[in-house]
Write a protein that holds these residues in place. Structure first.
Motif, PDB file in Angstrom:
ATOM      1  N   GLY A 328       0.676  -1.185  -0.111  1.00  0.00           N
ATOM      2  CA  GLY A 328       0.008  -0.115   0.192  1.00  0.00           C
ATOM      3  C   GLY A 328       0.844   1.105  -0.025  1.00  0.00           C
ATOM      4  O   GLY A 328       0.512   2.326  -0.709  1.00  0.00           O
ATOM      5  N   LEU A 329       1.988   1.192   0.898  1.00  0.00           N
ATOM      6  CA  LEU A 329       2.974   2.250   0.607  1.00  0.00           C
ATOM      7  C   LEU A 329       3.479   2.538  -0.680  1.00  0.00           C
ATOM      8  O   LEU A 329       3.534   3.828  -1.190  1.00  0.00           O
ATOM      9  CB  LEU A 329       4.000   2.062   1.709  1.00  0.00           C
ATOM     10  N   ILE A 330       3.906   1.580  -1.326  1.00  0.00           N
ATOM     11  CA  ILE A 330       4.628   1.710  -2.619  1.00  0.00           C
ATOM     12  C   ILE A 330       3.593   2.119  -3.742  1.00  0.00           C
ATOM     13  O   ILE A 330       3.973   3.228  -4.307  1.00  0.00           O
ATOM     14  CB  ILE A 330       5.003   0.527  -2.978  1.00  0.00           C
ATOM     15  N   ARG A 331       2.260   1.736  -3.517  1.00  0.00           N
ATOM     16  CA  ARG A 331       1.111   2.412  -4.491  1.00  0.00           C
ATOM     17  C   ARG A 331       1.084   3.906  -4.106  1.00  0.00           C
ATOM     18  O   ARG A 331       0.973   4.771  -5.043  1.00  0.00           O
ATOM     19  CB  ARG A 331      -0.071   1.760  -4.161  1.00  0.00           C
ATOM     20  N   ALA A 332       0.826   4.329  -2.841  1.00  0.00           N
ATOM     21  CA  ALA A 332       0.973   5.650  -2.478  1.00  0.00           C
ATOM     22  C   ALA A 332       1.837   6.642  -2.765  1.00  0.00           C
ATOM     23  O   ALA A 332       1.706   7.467  -3.494  1.00  0.00           O
ATOM     24  CB  ALA A 332       0.540   5.909  -1.024  1.00  0.00           C
ATOM     25  N   LEU A 333       3.299   6.056  -2.817  1.00  0.00           N
ATOM     26  CA  LEU A 333       4.329   6.673  -3.181  1.00  0.00           C
ATOM     27  C   LEU A 333       4.341   6.896  -4.677  1.00  0.00           C
ATOM     28  O   LEU A 333       4.655   8.039  -5.367  1.00  0.00           O
ATOM     29  CB  LEU A 333       5.927   5.965  -3.063  1.00  0.00           C
ATOM     30  N   ARG A 519      15.985   4.711  13.016  1.00  0.00           N
ATOM     31  CA  ARG A 519      14.798   5.488  12.722  1.00  0.00           C
ATOM     32  C   ARG A 519      15.482   7.080  12.554  1.00  0.00           C
ATOM     33  O   ARG A 519      15.153   8.082  11.573  1.00  0.00           O
ATOM     34  CB  ARG A 519      13.818   5.553  13.666  1.00  0.00           C
ATOM     35  N   GLU A 520      16.614   7.321  13.393  1.00  0.00           N
ATOM     36  CA  GLU A 520      17.060   8.669  13.274  1.00  0.00           C
ATOM     37  C   GLU A 520      17.971   8.998  12.229  1.00  0.00           C
ATOM     38  O   GLU A 520      17.908   9.907  11.410  1.00  0.00           O
ATOM     39  CB  GLU A 520      17.959   8.968  14.205  1.00  0.00           C
ATOM     40  N   LEU A 521      18.450   7.821  11.376  1.00  0.00           N
ATOM     41  CA  LEU A 521      19.227   7.989  10.095  1.00  0.00           C
ATOM     42  C   LEU A 521      18.118   8.099   8.799  1.00  0.00           C
ATOM     43  O   LEU A 521      18.814   8.859   7.997  1.00  0.00           O
ATOM     44  CB  LEU A 521      20.087   6.537   9.861  1.00  0.00           C
ATOM     45  N   ALA A 522      16.905   7.942   9.033  1.00  0.00           N
ATOM     46  CA  ALA A 522      16.045   7.826   7.933  1.00  0.00           C
ATOM     47  C   ALA A 522      15.896   9.403   7.705  1.00  0.00           C
ATOM     48  O   ALA A 522      15.585  10.175   8.617  1.00  0.00           O
ATOM     49  CB  ALA A 522      14.939   7.106   7.987  1.00  0.00           C
ATOM     50  N   ASP A 523      15.702   9.817   6.659  1.00  0.00           N
ATOM     51  CA  ASP A 523      15.037  11.353   6.116  1.00  0.00           C
ATOM     52  C   ASP A 523      13.591  11.297   6.849  1.00  0.00           C
ATOM     53  O   ASP A 523      13.268  12.498   7.257  1.00  0.00           O
ATOM     54  CB  ASP A 523      15.367  11.650   4.819  1.00  0.00           C
ATOM     55  N   VAL A 524      13.001  10.208   6.370  1.00  0.00           N
ATOM     56  CA  VAL A 524      11.480  10.349   6.726  1.00  0.00           C
ATOM     57  C   VAL A 524      11.098   8.775   7.107  1.00  0.00           C
ATOM     58  O   VAL A 524      11.762   7.764   6.478  1.00  0.00           O
ATOM     59  CB  VAL A 524      10.609  10.307   5.366  1.00  0.00           C
ATOM     60  N   LEU A 525      10.533   8.623   8.051  1.00  0.00           N
ATOM     61  CA  LEU A 525      10.284   7.154   8.826  1.00  0.00           C
ATOM     62  C   LEU A 525       8.739   7.080   8.861  1.00  0.00           C
ATOM     63  O   LEU A 525       8.004   8.176   9.348  1.00  0.00           O
ATOM     64  CB  LEU A 525      10.591   6.946   9.998  1.00  0.00           C
ATOM     65  N   LEU A 526       8.204   5.993   8.005  1.00  0.00           N
ATOM     66  CA  LEU A 526       6.833   5.916   8.039  1.00  0.00           C
ATOM     67  C   LEU A 526       6.611   4.756   8.710  1.00  0.00           C
ATOM     68  O   LEU A 526       7.208   3.524   8.419  1.00  0.00           O
ATOM     69  CB  LEU A 526       6.407   5.765   6.651  1.00  0.00           C
ATOM     70  N   ALA A 552      -0.316   6.009   4.229  1.00  0.00           N
ATOM     71  CA  ALA A 552       1.034   6.831   3.617  1.00  0.00           C
ATOM     72  C   ALA A 552       0.429   7.936   2.742  1.00  0.00           C
ATOM     73  O   ALA A 552       0.899   8.853   2.783  1.00  0.00           O
ATOM     74  CB  ALA A 552       1.453   5.667   2.470  1.00  0.00           C
ATOM     75  N   ARG A 553      -1.035   7.957   2.009  1.00  0.00           N
ATOM     76  CA  ARG A 553      -1.408   8.949   1.581  1.00  0.00           C
ATOM     77  C   ARG A 553      -1.614  10.323   2.197  1.00  0.00           C
ATOM     78  O   ARG A 553      -1.156  11.272   1.793  1.00  0.00           O
ATOM     79  CB  ARG A 553      -2.916   8.830   0.956  1.00  0.00           C
ATOM     80  N   ILE A 554      -2.051  10.104   3.589  1.00  0.00           N
ATOM     81  CA  ILE A 554      -2.100  11.170   4.561  1.00  0.00           C
ATOM     82  C   ILE A 554      -0.750  11.615   4.810  1.00  0.00           C
ATOM     83  O   ILE A 554      -0.594  12.715   4.853  1.00  0.00           O
ATOM     84  CB  ILE A 554      -3.058  10.754   5.699  1.00  0.00           C
ATOM     85  N   ALA A 555       0.270  10.785   5.165  1.00  0.00           N
ATOM     86  CA  ALA A 555       1.617  11.069   5.505  1.00  0.00           C
ATOM     87  C   ALA A 555       2.319  11.990   4.445  1.00  0.00           C
ATOM     88  O   ALA A 555       2.938  12.892   4.828  1.00  0.00           O
ATOM     89  CB  ALA A 555       2.301   9.785   5.995  1.00  0.00           C
ATOM     90  N   LEU A 556       2.158  11.396   3.201  1.00  0.00           N
ATOM     91  CA  LEU A 556       2.731  12.197   2.177  1.00  0.00           C
ATOM     92  C   LEU A 556       2.289  13.619   1.983  1.00  0.00           C
ATOM     93  O   LEU A 556       3.204  14.456   1.537  1.00  0.00           O
ATOM     94  CB  LEU A 556       2.749  11.321   0.728  1.00  0.00           C
TER      95      LEU A 556
END
Length: 593
Positions: A328-333, A519-526, A552-556
């Motif tokens: 689902g995340l990949i589809r939203a991206l 988590r801190e290394l990621a620019d964005v953590l979902l 993911a849709r809301i987060a993006l």
């Protein structure tokens, strides 16, 4: 007349030296008389890329002003560069001030031009100008504070050299397409041999200053121009026909690039589809950091982003059936036009990242993973538990069926997955070999499935050490890293559990301590909320996908900093010399008959 010309040349060099010193920020506040004295005693010389200016432990002979080019600083205690010197900066001042041997090695990263002010001249001018001595002392203090305050980070690559392997490569077409992509984010210049072979390092420096990106097109033969291109570049991009004969590259090109710290990457040109095995064969010819597949025009965009280190790396965690939320995340991206340029993962995250790297669509992934995980339980081939509760054969067959004999090197997108090496106690990164074999190791949950025996040790589920390998992705430096964590809730509470759940949770315990750092290394953590979806709840397939998509849709929408692909109508018109140069060459060919 000869004497007049010699005096005129000397006067020109004197004026040029004074001008360089006057514009040196490190000498701000030094009086004009002192600057003229420095210029009068300075010696001008050139230093080719890859050559040392001085070596750690050598006796200081003076202070240098870099008038064009770039220098790199290496210290004996650290690997790689620790600092860079840009044109207009001084170097070597500490040795003169302290009267001690050089503490670092300095090497030319570009063809460079410098002024050397010898020790005797420095001593004489320092005795007459306190402003000069104070300026150098302040420079030393600033550099010391800077080195103590933060780690050196390499500058973003902006100079690229395209080196074709043979006459089969249409270097003009390749370079023009690359320039078109680079020009979408900044002013870009395309430089051919006909434009540049008679120019000095100062001319090259001016071209690079006036543009955000410069692409040099080398010859396929080991010519002086080819060597010049590779001396100038941050990244040397070796281009070869995937289906062509494997042949040697121009002598000394790779060695020169590696010696001065430039990145060496490989681009393979395919005729409509990936040529199986070609990447593995070509990679044996070069010590490359990364390789790229060019199958269709859209691949040039990903190539440009990764070269600039403006690409997007996506890291997917393990989590059993909860991992379907990744779909689902990949589809939203994809719907949000977020490019996915580099993929990596652990356990179920590695499997789904592998599907994206294969080039599968959302619907194809959904069908394949439903067939493998929902229509049949992949972990119910029970056996007497000598090594594990299951034989692992169903998972092996699933992976073989979906991924076949595909090699990681042949994936459309750069990709890695991780497993845990029980022999060494360390994380193992899979970057080559059969994808199905690597995935079988990455999902070998200790106690649930038998481990995978490998030349380098005994391999089990990567989640046992690192369930979200963002650090591995960061080491490849794609640019912007997105992590998606679907790891299980480790609070069992009053729920009934079985031995599979216990083993799967236990297999992820060791990675818990490192989770915060990842988590801190990621620019964005979902981290999509997945209530009531257990690690082995394969029938929650559709619910998990929908939950990942909705989250993911809301987060993006709330994360505008995530890179997006620009619509074609909004991309800037080309502002480089590619068309002009190609038209000039065509006109010259026609005129020559």
């Amino acid at each position: 007349m000869a004497l007049d010309e010699e005096q005129s040349s000397a006067a020109h060099e004197m004026h040029r030296a004074i001008d360089c010193l006057r514009h040196c920020a490190d000498l701000a506040g030094v009086d004009p008389i002192a600057l003229e004295a420095l210029a009068a005693g300075a010696v001008h010389f050139s230093l080719p890329a890859g050559h040392q200016l001085f070596e750690a432990g050598s006796e200081p002979d003076g202070v240098y002003l870099l008038t064009s080019g770039r220098l790199g600083v290496k210290t004996p205690s650290k690997a790689g560069l620790t600092a860079e010197i840009e044109h207009g900066e001084l170097v070597g001042e500490a040795g003169w001030l302290l009267g001690t041997p050089r503490s670092a090695t300095v090497v030319a990263l570009r063809d460079s031009e410098l002024l050397l002010v010898p020790n005797a001249e420095l001593d004489r001018i320092a005795a007459q100008s306190t402003h000069f001595s104070l300026a150098l002392a302040r420079l030393c203090a600033r550099r010391l504070r800077h080195s103590n305050a933060q780690e050196y980070k390499p500058k973003r690559a902006h100079i690229f050299a395209v080196v074709p392997n043979s006459i089969e490569v249409d270097a003009a077409d390749f370079a023009t397409r690359l320039v078109d992509e680079l020009a979408k984010t900044g002013r870009t210049e395309l430089v051919w041999d006909a434009r540049a072979t008679t120019h000095t390092a100062t001319w090259f420096n001016r071209i690079e200053e006036d543009n955000d990106y410069v692409v040099y097109v080398a010859n396929w033969a080991a010519s002086g121009w080819t060597r010049q291109c590779c001396r100038q570049a941050d990244v040397v991009l070796m281009v070869a026909p995937a289906g062509g004969r494997i042949s040697a590259w121009p002598t000394g090109i790779a060695e020169t690039a590696v010696a001065r710290g430039a990145r060496l990457e490989l681009a393979l040109l395919h005729a409509g589809k990936i040529e199986p095995g070609a990447a593995a064969a070509w990679l044996k010819t070069l010590p490359t950091a990364l390789h790229h597949h060019i199958v269709e025009p859209g691949d040039y965009g990903r190539l440009a982003r990764l070269l600039m280190r403006r690409g997007v790396g996506l890291v997917l965690s393990g989590g059993g059936a909860r991992g379907f939320a990744h779909l689902g995340l990949i589809r939203a991206l994809r719907e949000a036009k977020v490019p996915i340029d580099f993929l990596g993962g652990a356990s179920i995250g590695a499997i789904i990242a592998g599907g994206v790297a294969m080039g599968w669509s959302d619907e194809e992934m959904r069908q394949r993973y439903r067939r493998g995980f929902v229509d049949t339980n992949p972990v119910n081939d029970y056996t007497f538990p000598l090594l594990a509760l299951t034989r692992g054969r169903k998972v092996s067959r699933l992976l073989e069926r979906e991924y076949g004999e595909v090699l990681i090197e042949d994936l459309r997108h750069p990709y890695f997955c991780v497993s845990a090496n029980l022999t060494t106690g360390r994380l193992f990164e899979h970057r080559s070999g059969r994808l199905a074999h690597a995935l079988r190791a990455s999902v070998a949950i200790p106690g649930v499935m038998p481990p995978v025996f490998h030349d380098d040790g005994v391999l089990v589920d990567g989640a046992a050490i690192n369930n979200l390998p963002v650090d591995v992705m960061q080491s490849h430096a794609p640019g912007f890293v997105i992590g998606c964590d679907v790891g299980a809730d480790r609070n069992f509470g009053e729920r009934r559990v079985n031995i599979f759940q216990v083993l799967m949770h236990a297999g992820m315990v060791n990675s818990t301590a490192a989770e915060r750092a990842q988590r801190e290394l990621a620019d964005v953590l979902l981290k999509p909320p997945l209530p009531n979806i257990e690690l082995l709840d394969w029938q929650a397939f559709d619910r998990a996908i929908q939950a990942g998509y909705d989250y993911a849709r809301i987060a993006l929408d709330q994360l505008p900093a995530i890179p997006r692909l620009l619509p074609a109508a909004l991309t800037a018109a080309r502002t480089n010399s590619a068309v002009i140069e190609l038209e000039r060459r065509i006109a010259a060919t026609i005129a020559a008959g």
